[in-house]
Design an enzyme around this catalytic site. Structure first.
Site, PDB file in Angstrom:
ATOM      1  CE  LYS A 173      -4.090   1.788   2.666  1.00  0.00           C
ATOM      2  NZ  LYS A 173      -4.773   1.693   3.706  1.00  0.00           N
ATOM      3  CB  SER A 176      -8.140   0.953   5.487  1.00  0.00           C
ATOM      4  OG  SER A 176      -8.904   2.161   5.495  1.00  0.00           O
ATOM      5  CB  SER A 209      -7.890   3.934   2.875  1.00  0.00           C
ATOM      6  OG  SER A 209      -7.128   3.209   3.599  1.00  0.00           O
TER       7      SER A 209
HETATM    8  N1  GLN Z   1     -12.809   4.215   5.924  1.00  0.00           N
HETATM    9  C1  GLN Z   1     -12.325   4.667   7.376  1.00  0.00           C
HETATM   10  C2  GLN Z   1     -11.955   6.293   7.430  1.00  0.00           C
HETATM   11  O1  GLN Z   1     -12.276   6.765   6.394  1.00  0.00           O
HETATM   12  C3  GLN Z   1     -11.083   3.951   7.887  1.00  0.00           C
HETATM   13  C4  GLN Z   1      -9.873   4.231   7.144  1.00  0.00           C
HETATM   14  C5  GLN Z   1      -8.766   3.347   7.371  1.00  0.00           C
HETATM   15  O2  GLN Z   1      -8.825   2.364   7.927  1.00  0.00           O
HETATM   16  N2  GLN Z   1      -7.327   3.713   6.978  1.00  0.00           N
HETATM   17  O3  GLN Z   1     -11.367   6.841   8.145  1.00  0.00           O
END
Ligand code: GLN
Length: 491
Positions: free
Chosen positions: A80, A179, A155
């Site tokens: 990532k 994410s 994400s």
């Molecule tokens: N979707 C969540 C957010 O937007 C989690 C994001 C993540 O785990 N990096 O904050």
């Protein structure tokens, strides 16, 4: 001839270790696959062809010299774009870091290299890991290999899509609110969030430092455990790293694969099995709970009354920490710089740079966080959210006095169409309704494919006590032995 891209990481490592296949052949097969499908999937922001082939050659040379290879040597991995990679572009999905080549490797990447894995490149993500669909990437969305009109989660959608599209057998994600697990669930792959502090944050571009946790993604549970073992463990360069060995996740995955869960007690979280989840998701979940019971697990219902406040608490704590962490992107030290024409003040340049470099969701979070931390509002918002965090942690510790692990669907809904939730931030935030409590508590959780709803994958989430990561792998592997793995229709 075997299609090397369809094999598991364990099998690939076996072929390389015996010399039946070279690491270069394995790597080339995956680079070819990326070349063939990534135009449609867009899992990668950067493919490091030269670096990958050089790493593969080094593994082949070590084997030829009779050196002992690690359990994942020669296996390709996609990383990532939130983790720094020395000399290889790291954008975090943002224009503000476009073109930045970090001068150092993150600990995770350093360990991947030391283990002889082959880094293929960097995967797409929502900007600064804020989002649930990769639609907030400044470089365009990733598409779900199950249906390219749908989102792959976020994400870390790039890391999950790369697995489902057979572009990589392993990948790395980061989980602040879901994410790793949510993209795993909606792409039919496995994603594990380790115990907070069980994997190093050194070189992980910070979003919300008290929640951020890097972790493994794979197409099956044992592969995820092997990757977890390689990247986990204490790192003195991360002040919140836990000074203890990695729980025996690989042993637990092997044990679970025997399909026997006798003596294991699982709690179904009642707050997550009522309203809020699609009927198809609930149907697949219920069937899996029956499967777990058939394997010998005792199933009980457990109420965690404060879980319903997790989402609002998270959306104060995470933006608060992000508003502070993202202050470092000012156009002065690295990345984008706008308006530096010799006539403008430093403050003007910083402001123009941040205006141009950050996307709308990142700006929204910075503004919410700055507000929640401002004097006069701190106690009412940030302080209150921290108290809720404590109550959620207590729900977990009380539950774990009664059961070995908690289970729920990973996500309330399956992969949604691209564009369906971008106009209303709250609709996007709901994707993480079931994954966020674990982040606030700090324990480990895994998403494992458990079935299909209208032809799209559904994930089951297993949450365990802190530093009992092995426990969730045992249950996950047992479920996998019963329901199998899920293959997307050919791209
Ligand atoms: N979707 C969540 C957010 O937007 C989690 C994001 C993540 O785990 N990096 O904050």
């Amino acid at each position: 001839m075997t299609d090397l891209t369809k094999l598991s990481a364990v099998d690939l490592a076996g072929l390389v270790a015996t010399g039946e296949t070279s690491a270069v052949e394995v790597t080339q097969a995956h680079l070819d696959r990326i070349g063939a499908v990534d135009e449609r999937v867009h899992a990668f922001l950067h493919v490091d062809t030269e670096g990958a082939l050089a790493a593969a050659r080094a593994v082949d040379e070590r084997r030829a010299a009779g050196e002992e290879l690690g359990p994942l040597a020669g296996v390709p991995v996609a990383v990532k774009d939130v983790l720094t990679t020395k000399g290889v572009p790291t954008t975090v999905g943002s224009k503000i870091l476009e073109g930045w080549r970090p001068p150092y490797d993150s600990t995770i990447v350093e360990r991947l290299r030391a283990a002889g894995t082959v880094m293929l490149g960097k995967t797409n993500m929502d900007e600064f890991a804020m989002g649930s669909s990769t639609e907030y990437s400044a470089y365009g969305p990733t598409r779900n290999p199950w249906d390219t009109d749908r989102i792959p989660g976020g994400s870390g959608g790039g890391s999950a899509a790369a697995l489902a599209a057979y572009e990589a057998p392993l990948s790395i994600g980061s989980d602040t609110g879901g994410s790793i697990r949510q993209p795993g669930a909606v792409t039919g792959t496995v994603g594990a969030k380790p115990t907070y502090g069980g994997t190093s944050r050194y070189g992980l571009v910070a979003f919300s430092s008290s929640l951020d946790t890097p972790g493994p993604c794979a197409r099956n549970v044992l592969d995820a455990a092997l990757l977890h073992q390689v990247i986990g463990g204490h790192d003195p360069r991360d002040s919140t790293s836990i000074p203890a060995p990695v729980p025996d996740v690989v042993g637990a995955a092997r044990l679970g694969a025997s399909g026997d869960l006798t003596g294991v007690k699982l709690g179904v979280v009642t707050e997550f099995t009522g309203e809020g989840a699609e009927p198809g998701v609930m149907a697949a979940f219920r069937e899996s709970v029956e499967a777990l019971a058939k394997l010998g697990a005792e199933i009980v219902e457990i109420s965690c009354p404060h879980f319903r406040y997790a989402l609002p608490a998270y959306y104060l704590i995470a933006p608060s920490e992000c508003s502070s962490n993202l202050a470092r992107f000012d156009g002065v030290r690295f990345g984008l710089r706008v308006g530096d024409d010799g006539n403008r003040s430093l403050e003007e340049v910083m402001s123009l740079t941040r205006e141009a470099g950050f996307g709308p969701e990142v700006k929204r979070r910075i503004m919410i966080g700055t507000y929640a931390l401002s004097s006069g509002y701190y106690d009412a918002y940030y302080g209150q959210a921290q108290k809720v965090r404590t109550l959620i942690t207590r729900d977990f510790t009380t539950a774990f006095e009664q059961v070995d692990a908690l289970i729920s669907p990973t996500t309330p809904f399956v992969a949604f169409p691209i564009g369906a939730r971008t106009s209303d931030p709250y609709q996007m935030y709901l994707a993480d309704l079931f994954t966020i409590p674990t982040n606030l508590y700090g324990g480990p959780a895994i998403s494992v494919p458990c079935g299909l709803s209208d032809g799209l994958p559904v994930g089951l989430q297993i949450m365990a006590p802190t530093m009992a990561d092995d426990r969730m792998y045992r249950v996950a592997a047992a479920l996998e032995s019963s329901v199998g793995t899920f293959t997307p229709p050919a791209l």
